[in-house]
Design a protein around this motif. Sequence first.
Motif, mmCIF file in Angstrom:
data_model
loop_
_atom_site.group_PDB
_atom_site.id
_atom_site.type_symbol
_atom_site.label_atom_id
_atom_site.label_comp_id
_atom_site.label_asym_id
_atom_site.label_seq_id
_atom_site.Cartn_x
_atom_site.Cartn_y
_atom_site.Cartn_z
ATOM 1 N N SER A 89 -2.504 -44.337 44.239
ATOM 2 C CA SER A 89 -2.879 -44.886 42.993
ATOM 3 C C SER A 89 -1.900 -44.723 41.947
ATOM 4 O O SER A 89 -1.192 -46.227 41.410
ATOM 5 C CB SER A 89 -3.412 -43.894 42.160
ATOM 6 O OG SER A 89 -3.048 -42.755 41.874
ATOM 7 N N GLU A 146 -5.042 -46.981 47.194
ATOM 8 C CA GLU A 146 -6.630 -45.927 46.348
ATOM 9 C C GLU A 146 -6.456 -45.309 47.552
ATOM 10 O O GLU A 146 -6.327 -45.848 49.032
ATOM 11 C CB GLU A 146 -7.637 -47.775 46.382
ATOM 12 C CG GLU A 146 -7.714 -48.583 45.991
ATOM 13 C CD GLU A 146 -8.721 -49.547 46.637
ATOM 14 O OE1 GLU A 146 -10.249 -49.493 47.152
ATOM 15 O OE2 GLU A 146 -8.412 -51.241 45.887
ATOM 16 N N THR A 147 -6.366 -44.141 46.962
ATOM 17 C CA THR A 147 -7.005 -43.859 45.678
ATOM 18 C C THR A 147 -6.060 -42.785 45.164
ATOM 19 O O THR A 147 -5.162 -42.470 44.493
ATOM 20 C CB THR A 147 -8.295 -44.236 44.627
ATOM 21 O OG1 THR A 147 -7.666 -43.986 43.623
ATOM 22 C CG2 THR A 147 -9.324 -43.232 45.557
#
Length: 238
Positions: free
Chosen positions: A172, A177-178
């Motif tokens: 992130s 993701e993530t």
Amino acid sequence: MKRLTAIAVTAFAAALSTAQAETLPLPQSIISLSTPEGAALLIEAEASTDYFPLSIHFTTQDNPAYCGPASIAMVLNALEIPRPASDMTLGLGMFDQENIFTPAAEAVKPAEAIVNPPYGMTLDEVGGVLAAHDLAVEVVHASESDLDTFRQTAITQLADDEHFILVNYLRSAIEQETGGHISPLGAYDADTDRFLILDVSRYKYPPIWVEAAALFDAMNTVDSDNYDKTRGYVSVRR
């Protein structure tokens, strides 16, 4: 020599572009290797010795928790560590995400523990499993280093034929993701100050070029509530 490199890179990028059709979109700050721009960066990269031995052994992780084992298998094969023998391969077998777990490696991190909470592997566990294969390993947590040191270390080791670098970073933090992720580095381009991450979750993202500062910041994140050290990188050689 550069022409041969360009042909090889173009062929590999073309193969990746097919797989990329099903992957998640990338933010504008990241460059996919499977684009013309990404392939051109590799052709002109100042440090790319590690790219070809790793790409030959490119491995997709078997499940969402197995980025560590996939990266370890790639590096063991790229280093040409003596492979486990079997009747099927006449003693010339390759490392995979199962047979990397020798008794010594299982003592560091049992395979079954990776797919149970808290899932995955920490930076120290990756280093420990590699060391269990009688390799020289240096584990560096980002909080104990800095961007310039990481950049210079990685450039030097990507340019020789003895070392490989695995990075542990928070997705992130680079707008992916993530959660946390582990993959080997393949090259460095000085003009753009970007590293090539050979992402082992090829079903999710292609290999990508990420700015050095952004990658270091993504490594300089606390791994989890149960492990209060930051992520970072592992340097490995015979």
